[in-house]
Design an enzyme around this catalytic site. Structure first.
Site, PDB file in Angstrom:
ATOM      1  N   TYR A 162     -44.104  42.863 -18.262  1.00 58.68           N
ATOM      2  CA  TYR A 162     -45.422  43.492 -18.030  1.00 58.68           C
ATOM      3  C   TYR A 162     -45.426  44.900 -18.602  1.00 58.68           C
ATOM      4  O   TYR A 162     -44.470  45.649 -18.406  1.00 58.68           O
ATOM      5  CB  TYR A 162     -45.735  43.555 -16.529  1.00 58.68           C
TER       6      TYR A 162
ATOM      7  N   GLU B  27     -48.706  47.031 -18.915  1.00 58.27           N
ATOM      8  CA  GLU B  27     -50.081  47.559 -18.951  1.00 58.27           C
ATOM      9  C   GLU B  27     -50.068  49.016 -19.397  1.00 58.27           C
ATOM     10  O   GLU B  27     -49.225  49.801 -18.960  1.00 58.27           O
ATOM     11  CB  GLU B  27     -50.723  47.441 -17.569  1.00 58.27           C
TER      12      GLU B  27
ATOM     13  N   ASP C  38     -65.707  42.080 -38.838  1.00 62.10           N
ATOM     14  CA  ASP C  38     -64.780  41.130 -38.242  1.00 62.10           C
ATOM     15  C   ASP C  38     -64.152  40.377 -39.415  1.00 62.10           C
ATOM     16  O   ASP C  38     -64.742  39.444 -39.950  1.00 62.10           O
ATOM     17  CB  ASP C  38     -65.538  40.190 -37.313  1.00 62.10           C
TER      18      ASP C  38
ATOM     19  N   THR D 183     -58.542  38.473 -36.143  1.00 64.15           N
ATOM     20  CA  THR D 183     -57.522  37.633 -35.541  1.00 64.15           C
ATOM     21  C   THR D 183     -56.268  37.807 -36.404  1.00 64.15           C
ATOM     22  O   THR D 183     -56.333  38.372 -37.490  1.00 64.15           O
ATOM     23  CB  THR D 183     -57.916  36.140 -35.551  1.00 64.15           C
TER      24      THR D 183
ATOM     25  N   LYS E 140     -54.932  33.554 -38.906  1.00 61.45           N
ATOM     26  CA  LYS E 140     -55.611  32.778 -39.957  1.00 61.45           C
ATOM     27  C   LYS E 140     -54.927  33.089 -41.298  1.00 61.45           C
ATOM     28  O   LYS E 140     -53.736  32.844 -41.435  1.00 61.45           O
ATOM     29  CB  LYS E 140     -57.107  33.102 -39.944  1.00 61.45           C
TER      30      LYS E 140
ATOM     31  N   ARG F 122     -51.009  33.742 -32.819  1.00 60.22           N
ATOM     32  CA  ARG F 122     -52.391  33.844 -32.314  1.00 60.22           C
ATOM     33  C   ARG F 122     -52.563  35.171 -31.606  1.00 60.22           C
ATOM     34  O   ARG F 122     -51.856  35.460 -30.641  1.00 60.22           O
ATOM     35  CB  ARG F 122     -52.680  32.745 -31.286  1.00 60.22           C
TER      36      ARG F 122
HETATM   37  N1  PLP Z   1     -64.128  36.026 -35.589  1.00 59.72           N
HETATM   38  C1  PLP Z   1     -64.220  35.151 -36.578  1.00 59.72           C
HETATM   39  C2  PLP Z   1     -64.903  35.550 -37.845  1.00 59.72           C
HETATM   40  C3  PLP Z   1     -63.678  33.876 -36.432  1.00 59.72           C
HETATM   41  O1  PLP Z   1     -63.797  32.979 -37.417  1.00 59.72           O
HETATM   42  C4  PLP Z   1     -63.032  33.546 -35.214  1.00 59.72           C
HETATM   43  C5  PLP Z   1     -62.427  32.220 -35.004  1.00 59.72           C
HETATM   44  O2  PLP Z   1     -62.487  31.306 -35.703  1.00 59.72           O
HETATM   45  C6  PLP Z   1     -63.000  34.495 -34.208  1.00 59.72           C
HETATM   46  C7  PLP Z   1     -63.548  35.730 -34.416  1.00 59.72           C
HETATM   47  C8  PLP Z   1     -62.456  34.176 -32.853  1.00 59.72           C
HETATM   48  O3  PLP Z   1     -61.135  34.106 -32.781  1.00 59.72           O
HETATM   49  P1  PLP Z   1     -60.425  33.404 -31.528  1.00 59.72           P
HETATM   50  O4  PLP Z   1     -60.633  31.959 -31.700  1.00 59.72           O
HETATM   51  O5  PLP Z   1     -59.029  33.868 -31.701  1.00 59.72           O
HETATM   52  O6  PLP Z   1     -61.058  33.950 -30.300  1.00 59.72           O
END
Ligand code: PLP
Length: 436
Positions: A51, A53, A206, A232, A235, A241
């Site tokens: 842990y 935090e 994002d 993320t 990918k 993950r």
């Molecule tokens: N943002 C985008 C552009 C995504 O394509 C994804 C998932 O495919 C996410 C966020 C969300 O990620 P997670 O599935 O890890 O929550």
């Protein structure tokens, strides 16, 4: 203390079956990848027991001297992997995944019911960017904030920036979100920055899908124009993950992004960080600075282009007419078949991809029976595929589409359920599947 085979043979067997499935299939889901053995080792380590935090040097638990070292290393590597100056940018590596990372940014920058604009989900955006249907606010983002999605120009398949600008001028969002889950082109960050500035909005990218491509500089750099960048880590980046949030150190619109983001992650929305993930992420971010990684990302893009060109040769309609990144979106509607049927048939041949809505799909029926499929190149590029194999893959997909069309013609009525029943029946097995 026993190993998994002895302690829980049932779970061991399931893992073995999944491993076999991953091994034998052509993995074409654009958001998936195969991470390295080194990352897996870190993720499966004792780091999961701790842990911690808080942030390095400021923890709510004892015994964190090594965790502090690890998280600091991970932060440094994250900034280096994306070519960022630590005086100008900071990063939080604790988000548990992409959706939590995005929601953390929203709670950091916005008040409840403030307005946001992200790319509409049926046009390639992600749920967490504020998806809602005319009947229902689907995503937590659209429940707690007021969402007005922007869309693609359906004739070109490219983001309709003129419409985004007009709508932003009327809607006056406090946050504009770039980034997508199914968009084969780059974003026009300078244009989006201008639109955001004109209405006094934050600009967030994002980059979940393309973060590996960004790190390798094979697509445009969102950090030049955005205030906050989320991603993320599993990918195209090929990590475990997880999620990350990058923020400018300078205040933006009067907000100290660093403390706002850090407080939104903890204690705002999360508790203890997943240190095993942070360990795996540190390993991935070290690799992301290597020449091999850059070569890999270049191959991801050239492989995807080869796949796209072959599909075009075979007569397929691609959204936006091609690709600049790691994915293609095929519009199957001109053929009179949908993505769900094609996904199912290809699954039977161990070709794994996903059905996907395409611009113009009707909102009501598109989620389960959308008009297209999304195909990505990162995972099979990791497994050594070159352009030649991706061209062959396009040919396999074409065979699958022909079978799906033939099966559809053999089913009376047009219900997906009847189609699924038919392809599980001996009648389907007896069909001459290859000849047209
Ligand atoms: N943002 C985008 C552009 C995504 O394509 C994804 C998932 O495919 C996410 C966020 C969300 O990620 P997670 O599935 O890890 O929550």
């Amino acid at each position: 203390d026993h190993g998994l085979s002895e302690a829980d043979p049932h779970v061991r067997t399931i893992i073995d079956k999944e491993k076999q499935r991953q091994f034998r299939s052509l993995e074409l889901i654009a958001s998936e990848n195969f991470t390295s053995r080194a990352v897996m080792e870190a993720v499966g380590s004792c780091l999961t027991n701790k842990y911690s935090e808080g942030l390095p040097g400021k923890r709510y638990y004892g015994g964190n001297e090594f965790i502090d070292e690890l998280e600091t290393l991970c932060q440094e590597r994250a900034l280096a992997a994306f070519h960022l100056d630590g005086k100008k940018w900071g990063v939080n590596v604790q988000p548990l995944s992409g959706s939590p990372a995005n929601f953390e940014v929203y709670t950091a920058l916005l008040n409840p019911h403030d307005r946001i604009m992200g790319l509409d989900l049926p046009h390639g955006g992600h749920l967490s960017h504020g998806f809602m249907t005319p009947k229902r606010r689907v995503s937590g983002t659209s429940i707690y904030f007021e969402s007005m999605p922007y869309r693609l120009d359906e004739s070109t398949g490219i983001v309709d920036y003129d419409m985004l600008e007009k709508t932003a001028n009327l809607f006056r969002p406090k946050l504009i979100i770039a980034g997508a889950s199914a968009y084969p082109r780059d974003f026009d960050y300078p244009r989006m920055r201008k639109i955001a500035d004109a209405v006094g909005a934050f600009l967030m990218m994002d980059m979940a899908h393309i973060s590996g491509l960004v790190a390798a500089s094979v697509v445009a750099d969102p950090f030049e124009y955005c205030d906050v960048v989320t991603t993320t880590t599993h990918k195209s980046l090929r990590g475990p993950r997880g999620g990350m949030i990058f923020f400018k150190r300078e205040p933006v619109l009067g907000v100290d992004l660093e403390s706002a983001v850090n407080n939104a992650v903890f204690p705002g929305l999360q508790g203890g960080p997943h240190n095993h993930t942070i360990g795996g992420l540190a390993v991935c971010l070290n690799y992301a600075q290597s020449p091999e990684f850059r070569a890999y990302q270049n191959t991801v893009v050239s492989n995807c282009r080869a796949l796209a060109n072959r599909l075009i040769e075979l007569g397929y309609k691609l959204v936006s007419g091609g690709t600049d990144n790691h994915l293609v979106l095929v519009d199957l509607r001109p053929l009179g078949i949908d993505g769900a049927r094609v996904e199912k048939i290809l699954d039977m041949a161990s070709i794994t991809l996903n059905k996907n809505s395409v611009p113009g799909d009707s909102c009501d029926k598109s989620a389960q029976v959308p008009g297209g499929i999304r195909i990505g190149s990162p995972a099979m590029t990791t497994r050594g595929f070159t352009e030649k194999e991706f061209i062959a893959t396009a040919d396999f997909i074409h065979e699958g589409v022909k079978i799906a069309l033939k099966a559809k013609r053999s089913v009376s009525g047009s219900k997906l359920q009847d189609f699924m029943k038919f392809i599980g029946s001996p009648d389907f097995a007896l069909m001459d599947l290859v000849s047209e």
